[in-house]
Each structure stands twice: as structure tokens, then as C-alpha cells.
Design a protein around this motif. Structure first.
Motif, PDB file in Angstrom:
ATOM      1  N   LYS A  44      -5.955  -2.324  -7.592  1.00 13.94           N
ATOM      2  CA  LYS A  44      -5.059  -2.743  -5.717  1.00 13.94           C
ATOM      3  C   LYS A  44      -4.621  -2.770  -5.642  1.00 13.94           C
ATOM      4  O   LYS A  44      -3.909  -4.011  -6.124  1.00 13.94           O
ATOM      5  CB  LYS A  44      -6.773  -3.305  -5.159  1.00 13.94           C
ATOM      6  CG  LYS A  44      -8.064  -2.643  -5.054  1.00 13.94           C
ATOM      7  CD  LYS A  44      -8.457  -4.053  -3.903  1.00 13.94           C
ATOM      8  CE  LYS A  44     -10.258  -3.139  -4.283  1.00 13.94           C
ATOM      9  NZ  LYS A  44     -10.780  -4.677  -5.479  1.00 13.94           N
ATOM     10  N   TRP A  50       2.879   1.874  -3.224  1.00 17.51           N
ATOM     11  CA  TRP A  50       1.560   2.277  -4.547  1.00 17.51           C
ATOM     12  C   TRP A  50       1.031   3.684  -4.682  1.00 17.51           C
ATOM     13  O   TRP A  50       0.960   4.024  -5.301  1.00 17.51           O
ATOM     14  CB  TRP A  50       0.704   1.027  -4.952  1.00 17.51           C
ATOM     15  CG  TRP A  50      -0.488   1.177  -6.065  1.00 17.51           C
ATOM     16  CD1 TRP A  50      -1.441   1.527  -5.010  1.00 17.51           C
ATOM     17  CD2 TRP A  50      -0.129   0.965  -6.870  1.00 17.51           C
ATOM     18  NE1 TRP A  50      -2.118   1.958  -6.773  1.00 17.51           N
ATOM     19  CE2 TRP A  50      -1.232   2.019  -7.749  1.00 17.51           C
ATOM     20  CE3 TRP A  50       1.344   1.136  -7.904  1.00 17.51           C
ATOM     21  CZ2 TRP A  50      -1.434   1.420  -8.955  1.00 17.51           C
ATOM     22  CZ3 TRP A  50       1.336   0.853  -9.426  1.00 17.51           C
ATOM     23  CH2 TRP A  50      -0.553   1.723 -10.097  1.00 17.51           C
ATOM     24  N   ALA A  51       0.724   3.254  -3.110  1.00 22.77           N
ATOM     25  CA  ALA A  51       0.705   5.252  -2.656  1.00 22.77           C
ATOM     26  C   ALA A  51       1.333   5.928  -3.443  1.00 22.77           C
ATOM     27  O   ALA A  51       1.080   6.892  -4.178  1.00 22.77           O
ATOM     28  CB  ALA A  51       0.533   4.934  -1.398  1.00 22.77           C
ATOM     29  N   SER A  60       1.204  -1.420  -0.218  1.00 23.97           N
ATOM     30  CA  SER A  60      -0.104  -0.165   0.372  1.00 23.97           C
ATOM     31  C   SER A  60       0.550   1.597   0.005  1.00 23.97           C
ATOM     32  O   SER A  60       1.064   2.534  -0.086  1.00 23.97           O
ATOM     33  CB  SER A  60      -1.117  -0.132   0.935  1.00 23.97           C
ATOM     34  OG  SER A  60      -1.519  -1.281   1.668  1.00 23.97           O
ATOM     35  N   SER A  61       2.036   1.272   0.986  1.00 24.15           N
ATOM     36  CA  SER A  61       2.715   2.854   1.226  1.00 24.15           C
ATOM     37  C   SER A  61       3.445   2.883  -0.281  1.00 24.15           C
ATOM     38  O   SER A  61       3.677   3.937  -1.488  1.00 24.15           O
ATOM     39  CB  SER A  61       3.310   2.611   2.402  1.00 24.15           C
ATOM     40  OG  SER A  61       4.914   1.386   1.864  1.00 24.15           O
TER      41      SER A  61
END
Ligand code: ADP
Ligand code: MG
Length: 475
Positions: free
Chosen positions: A33, A9-10, A6-7
Motif C-alpha cells: 500500500k 505508486w500506480a 497513490s498516483s
């Protein structure tokens, strides 16, 4: 600190968002996602196979830069594609696709399909005393016969193309000239010939080139004093495909060099394939001797596909993209988009994008909205002012000259044409047309329309004016 999917990709998203239009970002990146990161491999989930292909085709460079920034030189990307059937309740299963980009994603055995930079023609002139160097054919494997749908509109052109690819240089179709309007499949068919020849005769040198690029290379070769190398290079080709030869209009230097290359290839039994947006008889500013060469072989026209063919084309694209769309919607698209296969595809792509990413269903109102947009974009509002501008520009005069009281023949003609088109393309009355085009009365306009009608029948040159202006005003 350890990185999570997540980090990572963010951070990628922050970068991507800065570099593309908001609408594109929303459509293509928000639905993704992040799933996991293992070493240098980031796995992301995308909603469909179509989505995956779209990302690979359009955003791969951007993704690469973002990932390298975040993960480092060895970053790799894997897509989890949810294979979901829109119309059944089967539980979705996922299929993994490694990104096809080798560098730095580096998945084995997958070649880069559509990387423009890599497809740039290698400069042939740096190789001294040119031998049979390996020439990149510049073909796009997606343009093949398997996915070219046959119909009445293309039967002749298609079967001639197949014949040529079975026996390049060995049929009377040399050159084969494929002509027809925009978006009707000229490039697709010409490339399909090349692709098939490459499959059947791997040792043959095939080259696809647009006439525009050919012209540019020629100009460069003149500047660089390598004109002879340029000619030699092209004379080595076994199958030469030149796309959009109408582009050579008025370029006498390039025509001249092409004439020599053509003769050489033809004499040596090599195959030449040409495409054009016009039939040879209608090509302008192409030297007679070159035109006569174009006519040596076969000229095959691609026409606008009929309704059934349009349906088949849509269905074949849906099948390839793995989407199902209700019959009535497919028919609605085929009924409303008639003259251009590229537009047909465009509508389909928008529909799929909208439906899957905004979580909308494939509904008739949605498709109406999309089709309307396409149809509107292609049909310009025509005003009398606009007509006068286009006609004046065409005859290289300004609007005040067109409206003036002069009796000079060519100006009178231009004025009459403007009146004729105003009558034909707007709802304005004769009187209103007259008052807007140089304060004439309705009888003058009526007379103009009749004159244009008569001249169109009897005078070939005049007819050409009408045809060309019609095109300019309608597209
Ligand atoms: P042109 O060169 O005549 O402007 P293209 O060859 O670029 O047209 O075709 C436009 C699009 O329509 C391409 O994506 C092509 O694959 C598609 N297309 C055209 N004709 C057909 C056909 N008969 N079957 C399937 N796809 C087609
Ligand atoms: Mg084309």
C-alpha cells in the motif's frame, strides 16, 4: 498537478507489472500500500519484515528504475513494516526501514548487502605491479556460524571450520575440504569461515571464489596474456576459499595453475578452504598431484541432517523471519523434506508467502500442497524409455545400438545396466522389460540383473557406472 502517493505508486506498478511474471507481481506487489509521498521520499506499507527483505533482495533494481522514472534521480524509498504477530491479537505497530539501496535511495550508513553487480570481482590485472590492493572478499555476511545449525550430520565439518577460522593457516586442517551433496551447507560453511576470519583478523586478505569463476578468470587471463598477473594475484591471498572444486574436473590447464597457486599459499602458511560434491577418492579427472594435495589436510563430510536438526533449522529460519508456525506443520515439513536444506528453506518461504499474501492461515492442507509440489519436482517419473536414453547417453551410444543383438562387451554391459535399472526403478515385469529393451525374454533380464549385482560387488569401475547412473536417473 501535485503527485499523490497513490498516483506515483500506480504508475510504478504499471511499469513493474510489465517487467515481471504475473504470479510474482500478484504475490509481491499487490499487497503493497502506498502511504505518503514527501518530496522525493515515497513510503510504502508492506505486510512483514520478511516481505521487506524479499523485495530488497529480489526486486530492488526494478523498484529503483520505476521510482526514478516517476520521482526523479533523487527518489528515496521507505518501507512501513507492519509488525504483526500472526497468533496474537496485539495491535500491529509499524517500523520504518529505509531501502538499503544507496543509489539513488541514498539512505545513510546502510550498505548494499547483496547487489550482484557490485560484488563482481574487480579485475585485478589493471593494477600494474600489483601491491596489496584492497581485495573485495566476495563474502556474503548472511552465511555465518551464528545461523549455521549444528547437528550430528555436520559436527565434524563445523568444528573443523571453527578451528580454521580461529587460526587460519595455523592448524593441520590445511587445506580444509568440505564435501557433501547438494544443498547441505558447503557454501554456507565455507563462507562462514571467511566471514569469521574477516571479523577476527581484519587485516587478512580473504577471497571467496567459485571454481567456475576461477576457471573463467584463468581462461580470460590466458587470452589476455596476463597469466602471470593472475597467478600473482592469487598468491597474495591469505585465506583462499574455492567453492565446488569438482568443477575443475577435466580442465587440466586450470588444475595446473591452481596447483601452483596452492603450493605457494601452502608453503607460506596461508589457509586454503575447498568444497566439493564428492570425497577426494571419488573425484574424477583431477590430476593425481592435485588430489594428493587435497588430501593433505582434513576432508570433512556434510551429511543430510537428521530429523531433529531439520526441525532446528526450520525454527531458526522462522525466528529470523519473525514468523510463527504451528508445531505440527513444522514437523510435517521436516518429515517430508529430508535430503536438502535448500529445499527445506524453499518450502518455508513458499509457505510464508502463500499464507501472508493470500491471507491464508498456516494450515496443514496448505503445507501439504506446497510440500507435494517440492517433492514432485525433485522426483522424476522414470520410464523404461527414459532409462534407456540415459544409459545410452552415458555410454555415448544411441538407443538402437543398446538394443541391438551385438555381443560386443561394452554394449552388452550397457544393455544389462538398462535392464537392471528398469527392474529397480519401475514396476514393470521381467518379461515386459525384456520386450522393451531389444525384444529379449525374461530370463535374459534376470540374468542381466544378477550380472550387474555381481559386478557391482567385484568390479570398482563397474560400481562407479552404477553409482553415477543412479544419480543421473534419480535427480
Ligand atoms: P551447498 O553449497 O552444499 O549446495 P548451501 O551452502 O548453498 O549448500 O546451503 C543451502 C541452503 O541451506 C543455504 O541457504 C544455507 O544457508 C542452508 N543451510 C544448510 N545447512 C544449514 C545449517 N546447518 N543451518 C542452517 N542453514 C543451513
Ligand atoms: Mg554451494
Amino acid at each position: 498537478m501535485t503527485k499523490t502517493a497513490s498516483s506515483v505508486w500506480a504508475n510504478c506498478l504499471l511499469f513493474i507489472k510489465d517487467n515481471i511474471k504475473p504470479q510474482a507481481y500478484k504475490t509481491w506487489f499487490e499487497p503493497i500500500k502506498p502511504i505518503k509521498i514527501l518530496g522525493d521520499v515515497l513510503t510504502i506499507q508492506v505486510p512483514s519484515k520478511f516481505f521487506f527483505e524479499w523485495l530488497e533482495e529480489h526486486y530492488i533494481k526494478l523498484l529503483r528504475v520505476a521510482l526514478v522514472k516517476e520521482i526523479g534521480e533523487n527518489a528515496k524509498l521507505v518501507y512501513d513494516v507492519r509488525m504483526e504477530n500472526t497468533y496474537s491479537n496485539k495491535t500491529p505497530h509499524t517500523v520504518k526501514f529505509p531501502s538499503s539501496n544507496k543509489k539513488p535511495f541514498n539512505s545513510q550508513g546502510v550498505t548494499i548487502p547483496l547487489d550482484i553487480d557490485k560484488r563482481e570481482l574487480k579485475n585485478p590485472f589493471i593494477i600494474p605491479g600489483i601491491q596489496k590492493v584492497k581485495i573485495e572478499s566476495q563474502l556474503n555476511p548472511n552465511y555465518n556460524f551464528e545461523n549455521f545449525i549444528e547437528g550430528d550430520s555436520n559436527r565434524l565439518a563445523r568444528s573443523a571450520s571453527m578451528a580454521v577460522s580461529n587460526k587460519p593457516g595455523g592448524t593441520s586442517f590445511n587445506p580444509l575440504l568440505i564435501y557433501g551433496g547438494v544443498g547441505l551447507g558447503k557454501t554456507h560453511l565455507a563462507q562462514a569461515i571467511g566471514v569469521r576470519i574477516k571479523e577476527r583478523y581484519p587485516e587478512k586478505t580473504v577471497l571467496y571464489i567459485s571454481a567456475e569463476k576461477f576457471t573463467q578468470q584463468y581462461i580470460d587471463s590466458v587470452k589476455g596474456n596476463t597469466r602471470n598477473d593472475f597467478i600473482h594475484f592469487y598468491q597474495m591471498i591469505d585465506v583462499l576459499i574455492v567453492d565446488d572444486v569438482q568443477f575443475l574436473s577435466g580442465k587440466s590447464g586450470t588444475q595446473d595453475v591452481f596447483f601452483h597457486i596452492f603450493n605457494h599459499l601452502h608453503q607460506n602458511g596461508k589457509q586454503v578452504i575447498l568444497t566439493s560434491d564428492k570425497a577426494p577418492v571419488d573425484m574424477q579427472d583431477i590430476e593425481q598431484r592435485l588430489l594428493s594435495r587435497f588430501k593433505w589436510g582434513l576432508s570433512a563430510e556434510l551429511m543430510a541432517p537428521d530429523f531433529e536438526t531439520r526441525i532446528s533449522i526450520l525454527k531458526s529460519k522462522m525466528f529470523r523471519d519473525g514468523v510463527e508456525i504451528p508445531e505440527e506443520i513444522v514437523e510435517y515439513i521436516a518429515k517430508n523434506i529430508k535430503t536438502n536444506v535448500r529445499e527445506l528453506e524453499g518450502v518455508l518461504i513458499s509457505l510464508i508467502a502463500q499464507a501472508s499474501f493470500n491471507r491464508k492461515e498456516f494450515t496443514l492442507p496448505l503445507i501439504k500442497q506446497i510440500v507435494d509440489k517440492f517433492v514432485k519436482n525433485t522426483k522424476k517419473e522414470v520410464s523404461i524409455d527414459y532409462i534407456q536414453k540415459v544409459v545410452s547417453k552415458y555410454f555415448e551410444m544411441d538407443v538402437t545400438t543398446l538394443q541391438s543383438k551385438t555381443r560386443k562387451r561394452h554394449i552388452v554391459q550397457a544393455r544389462q545396466l538398462a535392464m537392471f535399472f528398469a527392474k529397480r526403478m519401475t514396476k514393470a515385469s521381467l518379461a515386459s522389460i525384456g520386450s522393451q529393451i531389444g525384444s529379449r525374454d525374461h530370463a535374459t533380464v534376470l540374468h542381466a540383473c544378477k550380472t550387474v549385482d555381481n559386478l557391482t560387488e567385484t568390479d570398482k569401475q563397474f560400481r562407479k557406472y552404477v553409482d553415477e547412473l543412479t544419480k543421473k536417473l534419480t535427480f
